[in-house]
Scaffold this active site. Structure first.
Site, short mmCIF file in Angstrom:
data_model
loop_
_atom_site.label_atom_id
_atom_site.label_comp_id
_atom_site.label_asym_id
_atom_site.label_seq_id
_atom_site.Cartn_x
_atom_site.Cartn_y
_atom_site.Cartn_z
N CYS A 117 0.86 -1.18 0.00
CA CYS A 117 0.00 0.00 0.00
C CYS A 117 0.89 1.22 0.00
CB CYS A 117 -0.88 -0.01 1.25
SG CYS A 117 -1.93 1.45 1.39
N GLU A 160 -8.81 -0.86 -2.39
CA GLU A 160 -9.07 0.59 -2.52
C GLU A 160 -10.38 1.00 -1.85
OE1 GLU A 160 -6.71 2.43 -3.35
OE2 GLU A 160 -5.46 0.83 -4.17
N HIS A 163 -10.14 1.54 1.78
CA HIS A 163 -9.61 2.85 2.19
C HIS A 163 -10.74 3.84 2.46
CE1 HIS A 163 -5.28 2.66 1.96
NE2 HIS A 163 -5.29 2.12 0.76
ZN ZN Z 1 -3.64 1.20 -0.08
#
Ligand code: ZN
Length: 190
Positions: A117, A160, A163
């Site tokens: 990441c 994603e 997140h």
């Molecule tokens: Zn990430």
């Protein structure tokens, strides 16, 4: 979307509070605004420069539900061979933008591969992810899009979209697999 080169955005690292807060939805009016269109261009260029295969707005310190994805199916870190790419079901994915995405699991069978990441710089770990997912979202024009993804693409989308809910891969990793990127290259990567 404009195509000029944008100023690169600063990618925040684990510990930055924005990474742990659920992001807010965008209205269609906001999506079409110069501020969000410019954010999209900046995120695209920042992702390509990093390089990465996805970037979520909270990673550049903006708490909105927007991600960009693009996979050229080439990773300098992992130095994947054609065989490795095929084992991961990793194929090139065109640049695209997903706003206010909702995700559902199509195939709950999980696969386990190393992930990294851009906001947990210098580390990698094995993360189990669902094999295939369905994502509904809006694109950069505010139009609805529906995606069925499997393999590596499904993994990118799960990473994603996490997140946007304040979740990092370290929350889902097999903890004993954590390695520095240098040691991944030294002991694990082929
Ligand atoms: Zn990430």
């Amino acid at each position: 979307m404009c195509n000029e080169i944008n100023t690169l955005l600063k990618i925040v690292q684990a510990g930055d509070p924005t990474l742990r807060k659920p992001a807010r939805k965008l209205t269609k009016e906001e999506i079409l605004s110069p501020a969000i269109q410019s954010l999209i261009g900046g995120m695209r260029d920042t992702m390509r420069d990093a390089p990465g295969v996805g970037l979520a707005a909270p990673q550049v310190g903006v708490g909105v539900r927007l991600i960009v994805v693009e996979d050229r199916a080439f990773s300098s870190v992992e130095s994947l061979s054609a065989k490795d790419l095929s084992a991961r079901e990793r194929k090139p994915i065109e640049f695209h933008v997903l706003i206010n995405p909702t995700i559902s699991i199509d195939d709950p069978m999980t696969t386990e591969y190393f992930e990294s990441c851009l906001s947990v710089s210098g580390f990698m770990a094995v993360v189990p992810r669902a094999q295939s997912v369905q994502v509904n979202a809006l694109d950069e024009t505010g139009s609805p899009v529906s995606i069925s993804a499997s393999g590596w693409y499904a993994r990118i989308l799960q990473h994603e979209i996490d997140h946007l809910d304040g979740v990092l891969y370290v929350d889902r990793m097999n903890t004993s697999s954590l390695t520095t990127t240098d040691n991944y290259k030294r002991y694990i990567g082929k």
